[in-house]
Scaffold this motif. Structure first.
Motif, PDB file in Angstrom:
ATOM      1  N   VAL A 114       0.830  -1.205   0.000  1.00 29.43           N
ATOM      2  CA  VAL A 114       0.000   0.000   0.000  1.00 29.43           C
ATOM      3  C   VAL A 114       0.867   1.259   0.000  1.00 29.43           C
ATOM      4  N   ALA A 115       0.525   2.178  -0.897  1.00 29.72           N
ATOM      5  CA  ALA A 115       1.140   3.514  -0.872  1.00 29.72           C
ATOM      6  C   ALA A 115       0.008   4.501  -0.614  1.00 29.72           C
ATOM      7  N   GLY A 116       0.376   5.728  -0.223  1.00 34.31           N
ATOM      8  CA  GLY A 116      -0.697   6.694   0.005  1.00 34.31           C
ATOM      9  C   GLY A 116      -0.176   8.036   0.459  1.00 34.31           C
ATOM     10  N   GLY A 117      -1.109   8.903   0.808  1.00 36.12           N
ATOM     11  CA  GLY A 117      -0.754  10.240   1.285  1.00 36.12           C
ATOM     12  C   GLY A 117      -0.569  11.214   0.141  1.00 36.12           C
ATOM     13  N   TYR A 118       0.286  12.194   0.393  1.00 32.72           N
ATOM     14  CA  TYR A 118       0.462  13.297  -0.555  1.00 32.72           C
ATOM     15  C   TYR A 118       1.903  13.473  -1.042  1.00 32.72           C
ATOM     16  N   PHE A 119       2.860  12.768  -0.371  1.00 31.40           N
ATOM     17  CA  PHE A 119       4.251  13.202  -0.532  1.00 31.40           C
ATOM     18  C   PHE A 119       5.214  12.069  -0.826  1.00 31.40           C
ATOM     19  N   LEU A 120       6.390  12.448  -1.328  1.00 34.92           N
ATOM     20  CA  LEU A 120       7.539  11.541  -1.387  1.00 34.92           C
ATOM     21  C   LEU A 120       8.701  12.248  -0.700  1.00 34.92           C
ATOM     22  N   TRP A 121       9.465  11.463   0.042  1.00 34.84           N
ATOM     23  CA  TRP A 121      10.555  11.991   0.876  1.00 34.84           C
ATOM     24  C   TRP A 121      11.841  11.456   0.276  1.00 34.84           C
ATOM     25  N   LEU A 122      12.647  12.358  -0.272  1.00 39.23           N
ATOM     26  CA  LEU A 122      13.810  11.927  -1.046  1.00 39.23           C
ATOM     27  C   LEU A 122      15.106  12.219  -0.306  1.00 39.23           C
ATOM     28  N   GLY A 123      16.026  11.262  -0.363  1.00 41.84           N
ATOM     29  CA  GLY A 123      17.357  11.459   0.221  1.00 41.84           C
ATOM     30  C   GLY A 123      18.286  12.040  -0.844  1.00 41.84           C
ATOM     31  N   LEU A 124      19.013  13.086  -0.485  1.00 43.94           N
ATOM     32  CA  LEU A 124      19.896  13.761  -1.455  1.00 43.94           C
ATOM     33  C   LEU A 124      21.266  13.083  -1.509  1.00 43.94           C
ATOM     34  N   PRO A 125      21.946  13.205  -2.637  1.00 39.06           N
ATOM     35  CA  PRO A 125      23.324  12.701  -2.682  1.00 39.06           C
ATOM     36  C   PRO A 125      24.193  13.444  -1.661  1.00 39.06           C
ATOM     37  N   ALA A 126      25.215  12.758  -1.152  1.00 42.23           N
ATOM     38  CA  ALA A 126      26.080  13.353  -0.127  1.00 42.23           C
ATOM     39  C   ALA A 126      26.616  14.701  -0.594  1.00 42.23           C
ATOM     40  N   GLY A 127      26.694  15.657   0.324  1.00 41.60           N
ATOM     41  CA  GLY A 127      27.296  16.948  -0.006  1.00 41.60           C
ATOM     42  C   GLY A 127      26.268  18.015  -0.348  1.00 41.60           C
ATOM     43  N   LEU A 128      25.039  17.625  -0.676  1.00 37.96           N
ATOM     44  CA  LEU A 128      24.028  18.649  -0.992  1.00 37.96           C
ATOM     45  C   LEU A 128      23.234  18.984   0.264  1.00 37.96           C
TER      46      LEU A 128
END
Ligand SMILES: Cc1ncc(COP(=O)(O)O)c(C=O)c1O
Length: 443
Positions: free
Chosen positions: A358-372
Motif C-alpha cells: 500500500v502507498a498513500g498520502g500526498y508526498f515523497l521523501w527523497l534522500g539527497l546525494p552526499a554533499g548537498l
C-alpha cells in the motif's frame, strides 16, 4: 536572480489539486440544506458544542465501515472540529498546561506547521523530536527521554497543573505525543501495528496523550504501478491508535483514555470546508466540545458541517474517495515515482518505497546525494529553475536539534497532490539539472 523565464512548477504545496474538488456535489448539498427550513435553521444557528448531531452520526458510521474496529464507533465518541489544525489548538487548550505538561514529543521529521500551534499554546522550548525507523517511532528513545523528563519535573516540584483550573470534563496530561501514523507528512511512513501498541503502553505508563493527525488514511492505493486497485480500497491499512486504545490490555486506563484521532475533510472534500472531527473516549470527546471557543455559541464550522453531512449521507463522499481520489492520486504518485526513477535516481537520489503493498498520502521523501544541503538546494531550485520544493530542514522539530544532527538537510519533500501531472517530468528534469550542476561544483 529569480529566473521566471520558465513556467513555475510547484512541488511543495500540499493542497488537493482543484480537479479533486467537488463543487457540483457541494452545490447540491448546500441547496438541499438551504432550501429546506428544517435543515437551514440549524445550519445557520450556532449548533451544539459537540457539533451537528447528524454529522456526528454519519462520521461514526463511515469510520466504522472504514476502520472496522471491534466495536462500532458511536456518535458520542465524535466531536466536530474546524479541521485538524484548529482542533490541535483546542486540544491543547483543554488537555494541556504549558507548565505542568512537561514536553511535546513529535515524531520527526514532523508536519512542521504543528510546531507553531504548540508554540502558541506556550510550549516553545519544550518541543522534542523523536526519531523514526522503518517501523515508525523509536519507542526505546521515547521511553528513555520521557523518563528523564519525568525525573526533571519531580526534582523541580512540578506536581500539579499551574495554569488550568480543574474541570470535570478535562484531564491535564503530563506529556503530549504528536504523530501522523499513516502516510506521514513528510516521510509517508506507516507506523507498524506493533509500534502503535507499544506507543499506547508507553503513553499509559507516562500519562501522555497521543494526538494523531489521521488526515491521509483514506488516500491509499497499490504501491505497484501494474497491480490495479487494492483488494479492499474501502478498508484502512491498519487500525488507528485511538482504535487500539479501546481494547489493548483491557482498554483505556481511565475515562479519558490516552489517544485522540484528529480527522479532517480538508484532503477529501476541500480545505475551504474547514470541517474535521476528533474521536476519543466519550468523556474525551465531550471534553473537546467544552473548549471555551465552542462553549461560546457552539462547535466551529456549523454551516459547512451540514453540507458535509449530506455528502456522507447520500454516499457521495464514499464514492468520490474510491472512484476519484484514490485512482487520481495513484496516477499522480506513480507518475512522480517514475519521473524520480528516470531523472533523480541515476544521480544518487534515494527514496523509500513502501514496505508493503500500500502507498498513500500526498508526498515523497527523497534522500539527497552526499554533499548537498536541502535548504540551499530548495533556494536555488526556486531562484534558478522556478521550481518550488520543500527542503527537509523545514520538517525538523522547532527548537530541538537532537533528533537529527543535520536537521534533515539531507532530504527534500515532493508533493504529487497539487501540481498538474503533465509538469512532473519537467519539474524533476529541472531538479536533476540543478543537482548535476551542484554536484559538478563539488568535484
Ligand atoms: C499531518 C497534517 N495535519 C494537519 C494538516 C492540516 O489539516 P486541516 O486542514 O484539517 O487543518 C495537514 C495538511 O497538510 C497535515 O499534513
Amino acid at each position: 536572480m529569480l529566473d521566471t523565464s520558465k513556467p513555475l512548477i510547484n512541488l511543495f504545496r500540499g493542497w488537493p489539486n482543484p480537479s479533486f474538488h467537488a463543487p457540483v456535489a457541494l452545490h447540491r448539498a448546500s441547496s438541499t440544506v438551504l432550501s429546506n427550513p428544517s435543515l437551514s435553521a440549524p445550519a445557520l444557528g450556532y449548533g451544539p458544542d459537540e457539533g451537528y448531531s447528524p454529522l456526528r452520526s454519519e462520521i461514526a458510521k463511515w469510520l466504522t465501515d472504514f476502520y472496522a474496529p471491534r466495536d462500532r464507533v458511536v456518535k458520542e465518541r465524535i466531536c466536530i472540529t474546524g479541521g485538524a489544525s484548529q482542533n490541535l489548538a483546542c486540544l491543547l487548550q483543554v488537555f494541556s498546561d504549558a507548565v505542568y505538561t512537561r514536553n511535546i514529543w513529535m515524531v520527526a521529521p514532523t508536519y512542521y506547521l504543528a510546531c507553531g500551534i504548540f508554540d502558541d499554546a506556550g510550549f516553545a522550548g519544550k518541543l522534542r523530536g523523536v526519531p523514526e525507523d522503518e517501523e515508525g517511532v523509536d519507542i526505546g528513545f521515547l521511553d528513555e527521554q520521557m523518563g528523564l523528563s519525568e525525573r526533571r519535573a519531580s526534582e523541580m516540584g512540578n506536581v500539579k497543573p499551574m495554569l488550568k483550573s480543574p474541570k470535570p470534563y478535562r484531564k491535564i496530561y503530563k506529556h503530549i505525543i504528536y504523530a501522523t501514523p499513516t502516510f506521514s507528512n513528510p516521510s509517508t511512513k506507516i507506523m507498524s501495528l506493533r509500534r502503535r501498541e507499544q506507543l499506547i503502553r508507553l503513553a499509559r505508563k507516562h500519562d501522555a496523550l497521543i494526538v494523531t493527525d489521521d488526515v491521509y488514511d483514506h488516500l491509499q492505493w497499490s504501491s505497484s504501478p501494474v497491480q490495479g486497485p487494492l483488494p479492499a480500497p474501502d478498508k484502512a491499512v491498519l487500525p488507528r491508535i485511538v482504535d487500539i486504545d479501546r481494547f489493548l490490555d483491557g482498554g483505556p486506563q481511565d475515562e479519558f483514555g490516552n489517544a485522540v484521532s484528529n480527522g479532517s475533510f480538508s484532503k477529501l472534500i476541500g480545505a475551504g470546508c474547514r470541517v474535521g472531527w476528533a474521536e476519543g473516549t466519550e468523556k474525551f470527546a465531550y471534553g473537546v466540545s467544552q473548549v471555551g471557543s465552542s462553549r461560546s455559541g457552539g462547535a466551529p464550522s456549523q454551516l459547512t458541517s451540514t453540507f458535509v453531512c449530506q455528502l456522507l449521507a447520500n454516499k457521495f463522499l464514499q464514492s468520490h474517495i474510491l472512484n476519484v481520489l484514490q485512482p487520481g492520486y495513484a496516477k499522480r504518485y506513480h507518475a512522480l515515482v517514475s519521473a524520480i526513477q528516470h531523472h533523480l535516481v541515476p544521480l544518487g537520489v534515494t527514496f523509500a518505497v513502501p514496505t508493503g503493498d500500500v502507498a498513500g498520502g500526498y508526498f515523497l521523501w527523497l534522500g539527497l546525494p552526499a554533499g548537498l544541503r536541502a535548504k540551499d538546494l530548495a533556494l536555488k531550485a526556486q531562484a534558478e529553475e522556478n521550481l518550488v520544493i520543500a527542503g527537509g530542514n523545514l520538517f525538523k522539530v522547532d527548537g530541538d536539534n537532537k533528533e537529527d544532527k543535520d536537521g534533515f538537510q539531507g532530504f527534500i519533500r515532493i508533493c504529487f497532490a497539487w501540481e498538474e501531472v503533465k509538469r512532473f517530468d519537467e519539474g524533476l528534469a529541472r531538479l536533476a539539472e540543478l543537482i548535476r550542476r551542484e554536484l559538478g561544483k563539488r568535484e
